[in-house]
Design an enzyme around this catalytic site. Structure first.
Site, PDB file in Angstrom:
ATOM      1  N   ASP A  20      -4.711  37.941 -23.970  1.00  0.00           N
ATOM      2  CA  ASP A  20      -4.157  37.777 -22.622  1.00  0.00           C
ATOM      3  C   ASP A  20      -3.056  38.802 -22.332  1.00  0.00           C
ATOM      4  OD1 ASP A  20      -3.870  36.637 -20.148  1.00  0.00           O
ATOM      5  OD2 ASP A  20      -2.610  34.976 -20.829  1.00  0.00           O
ATOM      6  N   HIS A  37      -6.817  46.814 -19.392  1.00  0.00           N
ATOM      7  CA  HIS A  37      -8.003  46.408 -20.156  1.00  0.00           C
ATOM      8  C   HIS A  37      -8.443  47.536 -21.104  1.00  0.00           C
ATOM      9  CE1 HIS A  37      -8.184  42.777 -17.908  1.00  0.00           C
ATOM     10  NE2 HIS A  37      -8.563  43.331 -16.773  1.00  0.00           N
ATOM     11  N   LEU A 131     -17.218  42.385 -42.063  1.00  0.00           N
ATOM     12  CA  LEU A 131     -16.489  41.584 -41.072  1.00  0.00           C
ATOM     13  C   LEU A 131     -17.503  41.042 -40.066  1.00  0.00           C
ATOM     14  CD1 LEU A 131     -13.819  40.674 -39.619  1.00  0.00           C
ATOM     15  CD2 LEU A 131     -13.931  42.844 -38.364  1.00  0.00           C
TER      16      LEU A 131
END
Ligand code: FPP
Length: 243
Positions: A20, A37, A131
Site C-alpha cells: 500500500d 506504482h 521461491l
C-alpha cells in the site's frame, strides 16, 4: 542484514504483502500515481531477490483487488500495462533465479493478452522451486470464498460430494490458494491498519506487521527488520504458552 533461517525456527516461511501507499508516495512528490506504482515494481524485484536469503519460501503479493476497478480508467489501464510489462521483462530473471510464479484472483475480467502472459509465465516457471511467488490480481477474499462455495455446490449437485463431508480442508482446497500453505505473516505498508479483503480465510492465525513506510520506500533492510521482529513473537494457535 541477513536473517538466518537456520538460526531461528520462527522465521516466517510464507509472507504475504499488502503493497500500500504507491499513490500517496507519488502525489506527495507532485508525481502521477502511476510513477508510484512503477517504483513499486522496483520494490517487488528487491523483495523477490532477498526472500531466499531471508528464509522466505513463499511470497504472496496483493497487486490488484476486486475493488481497484473503481479507480480512474487511466490508473487501471496503467496498472494492467505494468503487469504485462513486468511479466515480459522479468521472465528470464525469474527463470534464472528459479522462482515459480502463480496468480490468484478471478481472471475472467482481465484482458486476453494479460491472461495469456500470466498462463505462459506459470507454465514456464512450473518446475522452479527456489521461491514460490504468488501474485493476486483481481483478487478479493470474499469473491474467492464465493467462487469456492459455487465450486463446492457444483460438486454436491454432481453427486461427487456429500454435504456432510464438507470440512475446513474442503474449503481450503477450493480456494485460489489451494497450492499454498497459510501465510505466517501478513505485512501492510503505509501505516494503514486494515486487512482489506486479503486472504481472510488463510490468515486467521497469521501474524500481522503494519509498517509506516509506503511501498515504494520498502527496502530489504526494512523487510529484514520486520522478519526479525516477527521471529521473536510466539505463535500459539489458541494453545497456552510453552513452559
Ligand atoms: C496500493 O497502493 C498498490 C496497488 C493498488 C498496486 C500495487 C501494484 C504494484 C506494486 C505494481 C506491480 C506488482 C507486481 C507484482 C508486478 P495505492 O495505489 O492504494 O496507494 P494509496 O493508498 O497511497 O493511494
Amino acid at each position: 542484514m541477513v536473517v538466518d533461517k537456520k538460526s531461528n525456527l520462527n522465521t516466517p516461511l510464507h509472507v504475504a504483502v499488502i503493497m500500500d501507499g504507491n499513490g500517496r508516495w507519488a502525489t506527495s512528490r507532485g508525481l502521477q500515481r502511476l510513477i508510484g506504482h512503477r517504483r513499486g515494481v522496483d520494490r517487488v524485484r528487491d523483495v523477490v531477490r532477498v526472500c531466499p536469503d531471508y528464509g522466505v519460501k513463499y511470497l504472496t503479493l496483493f497487486a490488484f483487488s476486486t475493488e481497484n476497478w473503481k479507480r480512474s480508467e487511466e490508473e487501471v489501464v496503467g496498472l494492467m500495462r505494468l503487469f504485462k510489462r513486468y511479466i515480459q521483462a522479468e521472465a528470464t530473471k525469474l527463470m534464472a533465479d528459479k522462482v515459480r510464479v502463480r496468480f490468484i484472483g478471478d481472471r475472467t475480467r482481465l484482458d486476453k493478452d494479460l491472461r495469456d502472459l500470466m498462463l505462459a509465465l506459470e507454465q514456464q516457471t512450473a518446475e522452479n522451486d527456489h521461491l514460490h511467488m504468488t501474485v493476486a490480481i483481481n483478487y478479493g477474499g470474499r469473491d474467492e470464498l464465493k467462487r469456492a462455495t459455487q465450486a463446492i455446490a457444483r460438486q454436491v449437485q454432481a453427486g461427487t460430494l456429500d454435504p456432510s463431508e464438507i470440512d475446513e480442508v474442503t474449503i481450503s482446497q477450493n480456494l485460489d490458494t489451494s497450492f499454498l500453505p497459510d501465510p505466517d505473516l501478513v505485512i501492510r505498508t503505509s501505516g494503514e491498519f486494515r486487512t482489506s479483503n486479503f486472504l481472510p480465510w488463510q490468515s486467521t492465525y497469521s501474524e500481522y506487521a503494519f509498517v509506516q513506510e509506503e511501498w515504494p520506500d520498502f527496502t530489504p533492510g526494512i523487510f529484514a527488520r520486520v522478519l526479525e521482529d516477527v521471529s521473536s513473537r510466539e505463535r500459539r494457535f489458541g494453545r497456552v504458552a510453552a513452559q
